[in-house]
Design a protein around this motif. Structure first.
Motif, short mmCIF file in Angstrom:
data_model
loop_
_atom_site.label_atom_id
_atom_site.label_comp_id
_atom_site.label_asym_id
_atom_site.label_seq_id
_atom_site.Cartn_x
_atom_site.Cartn_y
_atom_site.Cartn_z
N ALA A 24 -48.17 8.93 84.24
CA ALA A 24 -49.06 8.24 84.00
C ALA A 24 -49.08 6.74 84.34
N SER A 25 -50.25 5.96 84.48
CA SER A 25 -49.96 4.58 84.44
C SER A 25 -49.92 4.17 82.89
N ALA A 26 -49.41 3.23 82.71
CA ALA A 26 -48.83 2.85 81.42
C ALA A 26 -50.13 2.70 80.28
N TYR A 27 -51.12 2.17 80.64
CA TYR A 27 -52.27 1.69 79.80
C TYR A 27 -53.27 2.78 79.71
N ILE A 28 -52.97 3.99 80.18
CA ILE A 28 -53.83 5.17 80.01
C ILE A 28 -53.33 6.24 79.04
N TYR A 29 -51.93 6.04 79.04
CA TYR A 29 -51.03 7.16 78.66
C TYR A 29 -51.23 7.26 77.15
N SER A 30 -51.33 6.36 76.40
CA SER A 30 -51.07 6.57 74.89
C SER A 30 -52.63 7.17 74.41
N ASN A 31 -52.57 8.07 73.36
CA ASN A 31 -53.77 8.31 72.72
C ASN A 31 -54.44 8.97 73.33
N ASN A 32 -54.24 9.64 74.46
CA ASN A 32 -54.98 10.71 75.42
C ASN A 32 -54.50 12.08 75.27
N TYR A 33 -55.34 12.78 76.12
CA TYR A 33 -54.97 14.25 76.23
C TYR A 33 -54.54 14.51 77.65
N MET A 34 -53.38 14.88 77.77
CA MET A 34 -52.71 15.29 79.46
C MET A 34 -52.73 16.81 79.37
N ALA A 35 -53.28 17.27 80.51
CA ALA A 35 -53.01 18.79 80.82
C ALA A 35 -52.64 18.99 82.09
N TRP A 36 -52.17 20.32 82.20
CA TRP A 36 -51.75 21.01 83.36
C TRP A 36 -52.83 21.92 84.00
N PHE A 37 -53.34 21.88 85.24
CA PHE A 37 -54.04 23.06 85.60
C PHE A 37 -53.32 23.40 86.92
N ARG A 38 -54.05 24.81 87.16
CA ARG A 38 -53.22 25.11 88.48
C ARG A 38 -54.67 25.74 89.39
N GLN A 39 -54.43 25.89 90.53
CA GLN A 39 -55.40 26.61 91.54
C GLN A 39 -54.67 27.47 92.42
N ARG A 40 -54.61 28.76 92.12
CA ARG A 40 -54.12 29.88 93.23
C ARG A 40 -55.21 29.89 94.45
N PRO A 41 -54.39 30.34 95.30
CA PRO A 41 -55.03 30.57 96.69
C PRO A 41 -56.26 31.56 96.40
N GLY A 42 -57.51 30.84 96.66
CA GLY A 42 -58.83 31.81 96.49
C GLY A 42 -59.39 31.71 95.16
N LYS A 43 -58.81 31.22 94.34
CA LYS A 43 -59.16 31.08 92.81
C LYS A 43 -59.78 29.83 92.53
N GLU A 44 -60.23 29.91 91.23
CA GLU A 44 -60.85 28.77 90.78
C GLU A 44 -59.72 28.11 90.03
N ARG A 45 -59.97 26.73 89.85
CA ARG A 45 -58.94 25.96 88.86
C ARG A 45 -58.98 26.50 87.57
N GLU A 46 -57.79 26.63 86.97
CA GLU A 46 -57.61 26.94 85.78
C GLU A 46 -56.55 26.38 84.75
N GLY A 47 -57.06 26.25 83.67
CA GLY A 47 -56.08 25.50 82.51
C GLY A 47 -54.93 26.23 82.23
N VAL A 48 -53.80 25.83 82.21
CA VAL A 48 -52.38 26.15 81.75
C VAL A 48 -52.18 25.73 80.28
N ALA A 49 -52.11 24.04 80.25
CA ALA A 49 -51.49 23.74 78.92
C ALA A 49 -51.99 22.26 78.82
N SER A 50 -52.03 21.88 77.50
CA SER A 50 -52.67 20.52 77.24
C SER A 50 -51.67 19.73 76.25
N ILE A 51 -51.50 18.57 76.07
CA ILE A 51 -50.81 17.94 75.04
C ILE A 51 -51.59 16.81 74.48
N TYR A 52 -51.57 16.41 73.42
CA TYR A 52 -52.20 15.03 72.72
C TYR A 52 -50.83 14.25 72.50
N THR A 53 -50.86 13.15 73.46
CA THR A 53 -49.86 12.30 73.76
C THR A 53 -49.48 11.61 72.51
#
Length: 123
Positions: A24-53
Motif C-alpha cells: 500500500a501507499s505509505a500514507y494510508i497503511y497505518s492504523n487502517n484495515y486491510m483485507a483479502w477478498f476473492r472472486q471465483r468464476p461466476g460467483k460474487e466477491r467474498e471476503g477471505v481475511a482481514s487485518i488491523y495494521t
C-alpha cells in the motif's frame, strides 16, 4: 493517490501453496484495515481475511480459517495472504482492499481496492 498493488498470483497444482502480497501507499497503511477478498468464476466477491495494521488483529471467513493466513510486514507496508493446500475451488481473482471501519469482511466497508491477482489451481 491511494495505491494497492497485489502480486504473487499464478498457476499451481492442487496441494501447492502460494503467498500473495499487497503493498500500500505509505500514507494510508497505518492504523487502517486491510483485507483479502476473492472472486471465483461466476460467483460474487467474498471476503477471505482481514487485518488491523496497527494492532495485528485478524479475522477470517469461517470457511477460510484452515488453509489461509493473513499477515503483514508493517515496515514494508505489505499484507500477505498465505494459501496452503490449494484446491481447484480456490481458483479466483484475489483482491486486496483497504478500509477504515473495523475488522470486517463486508465489501462495502472497503473503499480502496487493488487490481487483483489471478490464482489458478489445476488438479
Amino acid at each position: 493517490q491511494v495505491q494497492l498493488v497485489e502480486s504473487g498470483g499464478g498457476s499451481v497444482q492442487a496441494g501447492g501453496s502460494l503467498r500473495l502480497s499487497c503493498t500500500a501507499s505509505a500514507y494510508i497503511y497505518s492504523n487502517n484495515y486491510m483485507a483479502w477478498f476473492r472472486q471465483r468464476p461466476g460467483k460474487e466477491r467474498e471476503g477471505v481475511a482481514s487485518i488491523y495494521t496497527a494492532g495485528g488483529d485478524t479475522a477470517y471467513a469461517d470457511s477460510m480459517k484452515d488453509r489461509f493466513t493473513i499477515s503483514q510486514d508493517y515496515a514494508k507496508m505489505t499484507v500477505y495472504l498465505q494459501i496452503n493446500n490449494l484446491q481447484s475451488e480456490d481458483t479466483a481473482v484475489y483482491y486486496c482492499a483497504l478500509g477504515t471501519h473495523g475488522l470486517s469482511l463486508q465489501l462495502y466497508k472497503y473503499i480502496h481496492w487493488g487490481q487483483g491477482t489471478q490464482v489458478t489451481v489445476s488438479s
